[in-house]
Design a protein around this motif. Sequence first.
Motif, short mmCIF file in Angstrom:
data_model
loop_
_atom_site.label_atom_id
_atom_site.label_comp_id
_atom_site.label_asym_id
_atom_site.label_seq_id
_atom_site.Cartn_x
_atom_site.Cartn_y
_atom_site.Cartn_z
N ARG A 275 0.92 4.31 -2.84
CA ARG A 275 0.58 5.72 -2.54
C ARG A 275 1.71 6.65 -2.95
N ASP B 37 -4.23 2.71 -8.47
CA ASP B 37 -3.76 1.34 -8.26
C ASP B 37 -4.96 0.44 -8.54
N GLY C 134 -4.20 3.79 -3.06
CA GLY C 134 -3.74 2.69 -2.20
C GLY C 134 -4.86 1.78 -1.73
N VAL D 293 0.83 -1.21 0.00
CA VAL D 293 0.00 0.00 0.00
C VAL D 293 0.87 1.26 0.00
#
Length: 289
Positions: free
Chosen positions: A100, A115, A162, A96
């Motif tokens: 980001r 994503d 994310g 994650v």
Amino acid sequence: MKIAFIGLGNMGGGMAANLVRAGHEVRAFDLAEAALAHARDQGCAAFATAREAVAGVDAVVSMLPNGRIVSAVYGEEVIGHAPKGALLIDCSTIDVATAREVAQKAQDAGYRMVDAPVSGGIAAAAGGTLTFMVGGSDANFAEAEAILGKMGKAVIHAGGSGAGQAAKACNNMLLGIHMIGTCEAFALAGRLGLGPQTFYDIASVSSGQCWSMTSYCPLPGVGPQSPADRGYEGGFAAALMLKDLKLAMEAAASAGSKVPMGERATELYQAFADAGNGGVDFSAITKTL
Ligand code: NAD
């Protein structure tokens, strides 16, 4: 639409072919010559570098092995080389935090990024039946949906940047846990004198029912066809399950979340992979229980 596709391996190869079939002009780059040659056979234009592939495109799609590579490819080959304003869609499974960071870098440089990791394996990638879980703004999601819809049966907006990777980590942690639980229940039922079919007939319509049992049964000859019926070949490799569990453990640590079952599943898949089973389907863990 002109779309660059970076990373045309087991998953990306089939996905790019579906974009070609949908009428897009697909500009492919992969470090592996064999992957690139296959992409060419599928109707993609092949390029010698990612920089060349992203020149003049409307969008970039990537399907790469890990976060380090995603960060390097976007940082060095895409940002500053694709036209400003292009939509960047990373479908790789990565952590994650990296998702980001890369999206922020892209945004700071004038790009839009989401994503969009997937659920579904190589067959779903080839058949255009993947599920995409997408992290990004509403506007970026709406644009990405039009492209992702050509490669999947479901495209779901998970939240901001994310959030797609967060959904993927939680989903696959749950998958690892219920696969092991299913294997354990079959093993115990057997020791207690219940044949696998008898236990399946009962549990599949009772409260123990789950996807690992009724869609992907880890025992051969029980339930619908699954990798167990093909000698545990050709499904979702145990090494990839371990990769996803480790990403989930990283996410849990950063969020301060307790995940004792996820930790145990990670240990069991680590031991399974260490014993030389990383390449077999993840349901083969039943052999150790
Ligand atoms: P793969 O190894 O078959 O394909 C990855 C491709 O990326 C390879 O062809 C490799 O040459 C290429 N590559 C690596 N570094 C590169 C670079 N710097 N520039 C350009 N190309 C580069 O892997 P895969 O099975 O297709 O998986 C891709 C992603 O999809 C992974 O993040 C994986 O976790 C995820 N995923 C895989 C499955 C599955 O069943 N295989 C299912 C869901 C998600």
